[in-house]
Design an enzyme around this catalytic site. Structure first.
Site, PDB file in Angstrom:
ATOM      1  CB  ALA A  25      -0.789   0.237   0.888  1.00 24.54           C
ATOM      2  N   GLY A  49       1.100  -6.099  -0.224  1.00 25.63           N
ATOM      3  CA  GLY A  49      -0.306  -6.171  -0.919  1.00 25.63           C
ATOM      4  C   GLY A  49       0.477  -6.006  -2.542  1.00 25.63           C
ATOM      5  CD  GLU A  99      -2.222  -8.830   1.059  1.00 22.23           C
ATOM      6  OE1 GLU A  99      -3.454  -9.328   2.564  1.00 22.23           O
ATOM      7  OE2 GLU A  99      -2.369  -7.409   1.583  1.00 22.23           O
ATOM      8  CD  GLU A 118       0.768  -7.202   5.020  1.00 22.67           C
ATOM      9  OE1 GLU A 118       0.396  -6.817   3.886  1.00 22.67           O
ATOM     10  OE2 GLU A 118       1.301  -7.572   5.391  1.00 22.67           O
TER      11      GLU A 118
END
Length: 296
Positions: free
Chosen positions: A98, A143, A146, A166
């Site tokens: 992010a 992310g 991910e 995270e």
């Protein structure tokens, strides 16, 4: 106020197309942050979706999220697309996760909707009907990893850095990482990786099955991408309907018990029986020639 478009379907001059293997295409939007490139010649059918936010190491901003969502939608119903590669044009970085600078400016009530949209993008990527390969030539963190987990296959350079980190920020993976990572490497190993915010190199990731191939990085910095293209090239000669049904059968079956999964396989097999490609495959085998599949 002028808004800078974020998605570019690349159009090349003839000399550039020869050098890069790209097909000229048109688009109503253009930017350097994300491009959708159609390869040419023997690689026709392969599409590369390329991130290019060098200053942010491809961190996922609102804009990049919207552009990636549009890119995924643009290939979903394109029957000429046989395989998709997700890659980065930023040396040393796949995706840093992010965009934390942007996130810090969000109001608390804006965070959950943004994460929800990111989660939806990963599901859209996972549910593309054709095979999707992540080419990890640099860091894939948070992310970014991910995104790679939502792909069918992952190829990493040996020097790549991968991790769901995270918990270092007192949060958890919110775009599918807590669900896809355990399904890939097992729950205990996935918990350890997330509890400790561990970062693995490409070789370590390959040893635990987090990536499918780890390759030595090249001077050009695109070893994972080149390996992904090689894998995609091996997919191209096969019947596209069959390939898509394999993906569907595996993805759905892995969420079920064996008996239910076998019923899914039966349903997917039924969809290939009436296709022209199935007849073409049998005819080509009989005539001892290479089949010409059309996806019908």
């Amino acid at each position: 106020m002028l808004l800078r478009p974020l998605l570019h379907v690349r159009c090349c001059a003839p000399a550039a197309r020869l050098a890069t293997g790209l097909r000229c295409a048109s688009s109503s939007v253009a930017s350097t942050e994300l491009s959708v490139d159609y390869l040419l010649g023997e690689r026709a059918g392969i599409v590369a979706i390329s991130m290019n936010r060098p200053a942010a190491k491809n961190a996922i901003s609102r804009g990049l999220l919207a552009a990636m969502t549009e890119a995924v939608s643009s290939v979903r119903f394109d029957r000429t697309v046989r395989a998709v590669i997700i890659r980065s044009l930023v040396p040393g970085a796949f995706c840093a996760g992010a965009d934390l600078k942007e996130r810090a400016k969000m109001r608390p009530e804006e965070v959950a909707p943004f994460v929800s949209r990111a989660r939806a993008l990963m599901s859209e990527l996972e549910n593309l009907p054709m095979p999707v390969i992540a080419a990890l030539d640099g860091a894939a963190l948070g992310g970014g990893l991910e995104m790679a987990l939502a792909c069918d296959l992952r190829v990493a350079s040996s020097s790549a850095k991968l991790g769901l980190v995270e918990t270092k920020l007192a949060i958890i993976p919110g775009a599918g990482g807590t669900q896809r990572l355990p399904r890939l490497v097992g729950p205990a190993r996935a918990k350890e990786l997330m509890f400790t915010a561990a970062v693995l190199d490409g070789n370590q990731a390959a040893r635990i099955g987090l990536v499918d191939h780890a390759v030595p990085q090249t001077d050009a910095g695109d070893a994972a991408y080149q390996k992904a293209v090689q894998i995609a090239e091996r997919i191209l000669p096969n019947g596209p309907v069959g390939v898509r049904m394999v993906k569907k059968a595996v993805n759905l079956g892995m969420q079920m018990d064996l008996s239910s999964g076998l019923a899914v396989e039966e349903a997917c097999y039924a969809q290939v029986i009436p296709t022209k490609d199935r007849i073409e495959g049998l005819t080509a085998f009989k005539e001892k020639r290479v089949p010409n599949y059309t996806g019908e």
